[in-house]
Motif scaffolding. Structure first.
Motif, mmCIF file in Angstrom:
data_model
loop_
_atom_site.group_PDB
_atom_site.id
_atom_site.type_symbol
_atom_site.label_atom_id
_atom_site.label_comp_id
_atom_site.label_asym_id
_atom_site.label_seq_id
_atom_site.Cartn_x
_atom_site.Cartn_y
_atom_site.Cartn_z
ATOM 1 N N VAL A 1 -82.944 58.663 -21.150
ATOM 2 C CA VAL A 1 -83.518 58.480 -19.820
ATOM 3 C C VAL A 1 -82.659 59.259 -18.831
ATOM 4 O O VAL A 1 -81.431 59.123 -18.818
ATOM 5 C CB VAL A 1 -83.545 56.994 -19.414
ATOM 6 C CG1 VAL A 1 -83.977 56.842 -17.949
ATOM 7 C CG2 VAL A 1 -84.508 56.222 -20.320
ATOM 8 N N LEU B 1 -86.894 57.576 -12.669
ATOM 9 C CA LEU B 1 -86.551 57.556 -14.091
ATOM 10 C C LEU B 1 -87.509 58.459 -14.858
ATOM 11 O O LEU B 1 -88.725 58.397 -14.655
ATOM 12 C CB LEU B 1 -86.662 56.139 -14.663
ATOM 13 C CG LEU B 1 -85.804 55.033 -14.060
ATOM 14 C CD1 LEU B 1 -86.153 53.710 -14.717
ATOM 15 C CD2 LEU B 1 -84.331 55.334 -14.224
ATOM 16 N N GLU B 2 -86.965 59.270 -15.741
ATOM 17 C CA GLU B 2 -87.799 60.077 -16.640
ATOM 18 C C GLU B 2 -87.231 59.948 -18.055
ATOM 19 O O GLU B 2 -86.016 60.088 -18.255
ATOM 20 C CB GLU B 2 -87.811 61.542 -16.202
ATOM 21 C CG GLU B 2 -88.486 61.760 -14.865
ATOM 22 C CD GLU B 2 -88.625 63.227 -14.524
ATOM 23 O OE1 GLU B 2 -89.731 63.756 -14.669
ATOM 24 O OE2 GLU B 2 -87.623 63.830 -14.127
ATOM 25 N N ARG B 3 -88.137 59.680 -18.984
ATOM 26 C CA ARG B 3 -87.687 59.439 -20.358
ATOM 27 C C ARG B 3 -88.219 60.513 -21.291
ATOM 28 O O ARG B 3 -89.362 60.950 -21.197
ATOM 29 C CB ARG B 3 -88.169 58.057 -20.825
ATOM 30 C CG ARG B 3 -87.766 57.741 -22.270
ATOM 31 C CD ARG B 3 -88.126 56.330 -22.671
ATOM 32 N NE ARG B 3 -87.755 56.071 -24.059
ATOM 33 C CZ ARG B 3 -87.846 54.892 -24.659
ATOM 34 N NH1 ARG B 3 -88.281 53.838 -23.976
ATOM 35 N NH2 ARG B 3 -87.493 54.744 -25.924
ATOM 36 N N LEU C 1 -81.871 59.590 -14.995
ATOM 37 C CA LEU C 1 -81.977 58.817 -13.769
ATOM 38 C C LEU C 1 -81.610 59.715 -12.595
ATOM 39 O O LEU C 1 -80.513 60.269 -12.539
ATOM 40 C CB LEU C 1 -81.007 57.627 -13.830
ATOM 41 C CG LEU C 1 -80.700 56.915 -12.513
ATOM 42 C CD1 LEU C 1 -81.920 56.146 -12.032
ATOM 43 C CD2 LEU C 1 -79.494 56.001 -12.661
ATOM 44 N N ALA D 1 -86.436 50.176 -21.179
ATOM 45 C CA ALA D 1 -85.891 51.309 -20.433
ATOM 46 C C ALA D 1 -86.317 51.295 -18.966
ATOM 47 O O ALA D 1 -85.544 51.693 -18.083
ATOM 48 C CB ALA D 1 -86.319 52.612 -21.095
#
Length: 221
Positions: free
Chosen positions: A101, A94-96, A103, A50
């Motif tokens: 995810v 990016l944050e998951r 973006l 990712a």
């Protein structure tokens, strides 16, 4: 929206953000006239790592903005910035959460924020007027969807090869901050197979960096 089941490919654009944030939770200045947009990717078991979506986004944004750069040099910088004549003009985050995810992309179209110790620039300058952020969204969405498809179909190697061709040259002097106390210098030696930054040090050894703040070291005149 991701938690509520929003589909991959949905884009959200803000005219202005009241609580924008950058990498590592830094504050993010969001004056009107710039582009602030987010989309979500729903990860599949067969997807590459990712974290490598930062390269996918970088390529899509570089393709989008290259015609707008004119005679100025537009390049990518590891891990998630774009530079206009060596000065930051785009940030990517990016944050998951689970298999989703989010973006986020910020592009300095009309103005650039003042950041202590860091030079920034915008695409509008001199007699070049600001660009309407909304007008860029269809092309941004299309280019990102195409790059995402290549990432899934062909895998990471061609993405990294394309990214490196658009980045600062091999041998560029870099300063790498690994934390509050540790900083190392070296020369850009390309990307590892997983996208890690390869940093050639003075003794000839190569160190692989997977998380850091990176700055290009300017030669003093």
């Amino acid at each position: 929206m991701a938690r509520a089941g929003a589909a991959e490919g949905y884009w959200l654009r803000a005219d202005r953000q009241s609580g924008g944030r950058g990498r590592l939770g830094r504050s993010w200045s969001s004056p009107p006239g710039n582009l602030y947009a987010s989309t979500l990717i729903r990860l599949r078991q067969s997807d590459p790592a990712a974290a490598s979506l930062a390269f996918v986004a970088g390529l899509a944004v570089h393709e989008l903005l290259l015609p707008l750069a004119g005679s100025r040099n537009l390049s990518l910088k590891w891990p998630n910035d774009l530079l206009l004549d060596g000065t930051k003009c785009v940030g990517i985050l990016l944050e998951r959460e689970g298999d989703v995810v989010v973006l986020g992309i910020g592009i300095n179209l009309a103005s650039a924020p003042d950041i202590p110790g860091r030079a920034t620039t915008a695409f509008a300058h001199g007699d070049i007027p600001p660009i309407d952020p909304a007008a860029l969204m269809p092309d941004l969405a299309s280019r990102f969807a195409a790059a995402l498809g290549r990432w899934r179909l062909a895998g990471l190697p061609p993405i990294l090869s394309d990214w490196q061709a658009r980045a600062h040259p091999l041998g560029t002097n870099l300063s790498v901050s690994l934390g509050l106390e540790e900083k190392v210098g070296g020369r850009f030696a390309g990307l590892a197979a997983d996208g890690a930054l390869m940093l050639e040090q003075d003794d000839g050894s190569v160190r692989e960096i997977r998380a850091a703040d990176v700055e290009i070291v300017r030669e003093r005149s």
